[in-house]
Write an enzyme that holds these catalytic residues in place. Structure first.
Site, PDB file in Angstrom:
ATOM      1  N   CYS A 473     -90.137  65.140  75.902  1.00  0.00           N
ATOM      2  CA  CYS A 473     -89.902  64.989  74.467  1.00  0.00           C
ATOM      3  C   CYS A 473     -90.888  64.004  73.846  1.00  0.00           C
ATOM      4  O   CYS A 473     -91.296  64.162  72.700  1.00  0.00           O
ATOM      5  CB  CYS A 473     -88.460  64.568  74.202  1.00  0.00           C
ATOM      6  SG  CYS A 473     -87.990  62.979  74.923  1.00  0.00           S
ATOM      7  N   HIS A 750     -84.493  59.522  73.360  1.00  0.00           N
ATOM      8  CA  HIS A 750     -85.017  60.846  73.023  1.00  0.00           C
ATOM      9  C   HIS A 750     -85.974  60.704  71.853  1.00  0.00           C
ATOM     10  O   HIS A 750     -85.745  59.927  70.923  1.00  0.00           O
ATOM     11  CB  HIS A 750     -83.878  61.797  72.658  1.00  0.00           C
ATOM     12  CG  HIS A 750     -84.329  63.189  72.350  1.00  0.00           C
ATOM     13  ND1 HIS A 750     -85.019  63.967  73.258  1.00  0.00           N
ATOM     14  CD2 HIS A 750     -84.204  63.957  71.221  1.00  0.00           C
ATOM     15  CE1 HIS A 750     -85.287  65.145  72.716  1.00  0.00           C
ATOM     16  NE2 HIS A 750     -84.810  65.154  71.478  1.00  0.00           N
TER      17      HIS A 750
END
Length: 802
Positions: A473, A750
């Site tokens: 990510c 994230h």
């Protein structure tokens, strides 16, 4: 081993005591979590994400435009990538000489077309569900030569361990759930439902459970998780219910959603604080009514009477009105959510088997088919619902099955069948029987511009998600920001530059990056897996080749350096150096100086490189020394004692005059001694692209923390004049066009990206493979980590072919 047809019943159930230690069923309790209970506020504000261009917004309203056929919406929800992965799995498990040719996507969809002929009935199904296997078997025998039996047998995972089967299915499950989330934005209220599975009429007991995350208002399934309670209990010390909720709610952390959960999962209030810190507000209510369906319920002892049984037309299709058991409720909203109480559909499984535990991928496939059909029904109903004409899931499922049959089964005679005749009246279902006999001219008029009716919707250039290829990510977020840098994209897609890069001897980074730019801007894709870029990054910098959380700022510097090292080689000639001098922006007192040693210029230095000036003043003799340093990124300190500050505050901290004392004293060439020294920093050359890194991570010895100060940054008119020596050069104001966001902490987090697309003139959110709209005021988020500013607003890219 043969293939058997069973009616798969999905019945709503409570959370078992072993799944929720300390929970228990009993009376409903009204407990809500404290949003600010344990952790700091969420790193993101609440937003709604909607994919543009043939994507559906939440609620029944939306732009009125031609919708694609139901089969296209269904395959998009199921995912072409998922279909390809299932085919690869089946081909890998095939025994040598078993199949003359490899299994392809249309072969698998042919099986799906046959399975859906049994329909999809909300609720327990009753006697109508008893006729499902017989209907599907008739279709199987009719098209036996077109249905490769080895496909399902190989998908069952014969010879694989249970752990391998679960690993394979969880990957597919994640991809399919991501497709569901991409095509729809839920409202504020969500609902988590738990279901028990059983094969009606089968003596074996199925131990698998299913959990769904749904929009509470429309019933749209945003995510699903098929699991074995025994496997989850043995693999983790966390309660099963908590593990399931994390799997379902992770994409919706810190968005301000209120999630309804059955009171049987209360766990004495322990779940509320856990998810409160993740920005999820749990509400425990009574969602389940009735008795659990863990025990196998046989069909009624008496067979269905001939009158209500589905009659076969000469084509072998029964009428949807006859086959469906849709109930009598005429409330459109209730019919839309009818599946939340459970449903019955067909599953084709290898048999005979004594247990339902094997073939996890195959069982999961049929559940995914059911859920994709349900979501396609909800999406189409929200768009095409009309007063007085409530939509029925069973009718839609039969219409979808007919469309798939026309597409993937050879010579399907539907022109005169009752089912085909009734398709035109079904909401949101294309009359495929009519279109199949209308000829090429009808297809040409329907698709427009002579395009085939199989052609997918063309996506806007640059709006392409990047699939997560293993804890990537951080890389995806950085790449999206670079891919939205229009001048960089124009450079790579220039015909001459593409040829030059192709001729480079070792374009370690530039070559893969060029291919990525082509996929995102020219291929019209929904998403793409940047596995080549990930391999390049891991090969050049092994510190990224692991499953640990990585720093997006470090990766960005590595990528810019790699691109510069590759591209500077083609600018060694005198002609290129002359062009470089002409292109060099004149915005600093160093006008006329060379941008660097011969051959060191590249598109990276032209866009991202700026220059700082350091003036050091000896506090003893006032001797001054001026030095300069180039930069491609400024790392700004973030005040750790403030809850909220402005980006100008961070810039002021970076550029404030500092005094070097004690061990940091500098050697004064005038005094010949180390003296206290004052240092004043200014910007003397402003880059076209200004990259600002907010230093949110702080490490002091073994103590690590993330600074959660809310840094307020402008979208327009970021002014660097206060940090520029007088007289100030022109064009010192910048506009924001990309943001890398980080949520979570140093150990688990994230990355996402907000990017302004030059084509749509609007902001979009990139979360790995998912792309959605985001309102301008929501770009200002608590998780901002890297900011990309442009000195000039980007125009539409000048790219040949767009």
């Amino acid at each position: 081993m043969a293939v058997e047809t069973w009616a798969l019943a999905v019945a709503e159930s409570q959370w078992a005591p072993e799944e929720c230690p300390g929970g228990g069923g009993g009376a409903p309790v009204s407990v809500t979590s404290d949003r600010d209970g344990l952790c700091a506020p969420g790193l993101f504000r609440s937003w709604k994400v909607v994919r543009p261009f043939a994507r559906v917004k939440s609620g029944p309203t939306g732009a009125r435009h031609r919708q694609p056929p139901a089969k296209e919406l269904f395959t998009e929800l199921l995912g072409r990538r998922t279909i390809e992965e299932l085919c690869r799995r089946a081909n890998a498990n095939a025994e040598p000489g078993e199949r003359p040719r490899a299994l392809r996507g249309p072969d698998l969809l042919a099986w799906v077309a046959v399975a859906l002929q049994g329909g999809l009935i909300p609720g327990p199904g009753g006697r109508k569900a008893a006729a499902m296997p017989a209907t599907v078997d008739r279709w199987r025998h009719r098209f036996e030569r077109s249905l490769p039996p080895g496909a399902l047998l190989n998908l069952s995972g014969r010879g694989e361990s249970a752990d391998d089967q679960w690993d394979a299915f969880h990957r597919l499950q994640g991809n399919i759930s991501q497709n569901f989330q991409t095509l729809y934005t839920p409202g504020e209220r969500l609902s988590v439902r738990k279901y028990a599975l059983s094969y009606r009429g089968h003596p074996a007991r199925c131990r698998l459970k299913l959990a769904l995350l749904c929009d509470a208002e429309t019933g749209y399934v945003c995510g699903f998780f098929l699991y074995s309670p025994d496997a989850l209990q043995s693999g983790s010390k966390s309660p099963v219910a908590e593990q399931v909720l994390h799997r379902l709610l992770r994409p919706y952390y810190h968005r301000g959603h209120r999630v309804q959960l059955d009171s049987s999962a209360h766990m004495e209030g322990r779940l509320g604080p856990v998810f409160s810190g993740l920005g999820v507000h749990l509400e425990f209510v009574s969602l389940w009514s009735g008795e659990d369906d863990d025990a196998v319920r046989p069909f009624p002892s008496s067979p269905p009477s001939p009158s209500p049984s589905p009659s076969l037309s000469p084509s072998g299709l029964g009428s949807p009105q006859q086959q469906g058991d849709c109930g009598t409720v005429e409330d459109p909203a209730a019919l839309l959510r009818a599946h939340l109480r459970g449903w019955v559909g067909v599953a084709l499984v290898p048999g005979p088997w004594e247990e339902c535990g094997p073939a996890v991928c195959l069982q999961g496939l049929w559940l995914a088919v059911h859920l994709a059909c349900i979501d396609a029904f909800v999406l189409r109903s929200l768009r095409s619902q009309e007063p007085g004409h409530p939509a029925h899931l069973c009718h839609f499922a039969h219409g979808l099955a007919t469309e798939l049959a026309v597409e993937y089964l050879p010579s399907t005679p539907l022109a005169t069948s009752p089912a085909a005749a009734s398709l035109a009246s079904l909401p949101g279902v294309q009359n495929t029987a009519a279109s199949s006999t209308a000829g090429p001219r009808a297809e040409e008029e329907e698709g427009g511009g002579g395009s085939s009716r199989r052609a997918s919707v063309v996506q806007c250039p640059g709006l392409c998600g990047l699939e997560n290829c293993g804890n990537s990510c951080y890389m995806n977020a950085v790449l999206q920001c670079l891919l939205c840098t229009v001048t960089l994209v124009e450079h790579f897609l220039n015909r001459q530059n593409r040829s030059d890069i192709a001729r480079l001897q070792s374009p370690a980074v530039a070559g893969p990056f060029l291919r990525l730019v082509e996929e995102v801007w020219l291929a019209g894709r929904d998403s793409w897996c940047p596995s080549e870029m990930k391999g390049v990054v891991c090969a050049l910098h092994p510190q990224f080749d692991n499953s640990c959380q990585q720093d997006a700022q470090e990766l960005l510097l590595f990528l810019l350096n790699g691109l510069h090292d590759d591209l500077k080689k083609k600018e060694d000639g005198p002609l290129e150096r002359e062009r470089e001098k002409k292109r060099e922006p004149v915005c600093s007192p160093e006008r006329g100086t060379s941008p660097g040693p011969p051959g060191e210029a590249s598109i990276v230095t032209r866009l991202f490189e700026g220059r700082l000036s350091y003036v050091t003043l000896c506090m003893q003799c006032s001797h001054q020394v001026q030095q300069s340093q180039v930069f491609t990124m400024l790392s700004l300190p973030v005040p750790n004692h403030l809850i909220k500050c402005s980006l100008q505050d961070c810039l002021a901290l970076f550029f404030q005059q500092s005094t070097l004392t004690h061990t940091e004293r500098m050697l004064c060439p005038e005094c010949g001694l180390r003296q206290d020294t004052a240092v004043h920093t200014t910007v003397v050359k402003h880059p076209d692209i200004l990259v600002l890194h907010l230093k949110r991570f702080e490490c002091r010895g073994n103590n690590k923390r993330k600074l959660k100060t809310n840094v307020v940054f402008p979208l327009e008119n970021l002014d660097l004049t206060p940090f520029t020596p007088s007289p100030s050069p022109p064009h010192t104001r910048y506009s924001l066009y990309s943001v890398v966001n980080h949520s979570g902490n140093l150990d688990m987090g994230h990355y996402t990206a907000y990017c302004h697309n030059a084509h749509t003139r609007s902001w979009h959110r990139f979360d790995d493979g998912a792309v959605g709209d985001v309102q301008d005021h929501l770009v200002q988020s608590l998780g901002a980590y890297i900011l990309f500013y442009s000195r000039e607003k980007f125009r539409r890219p000048r790219i040949l072919g767009l």
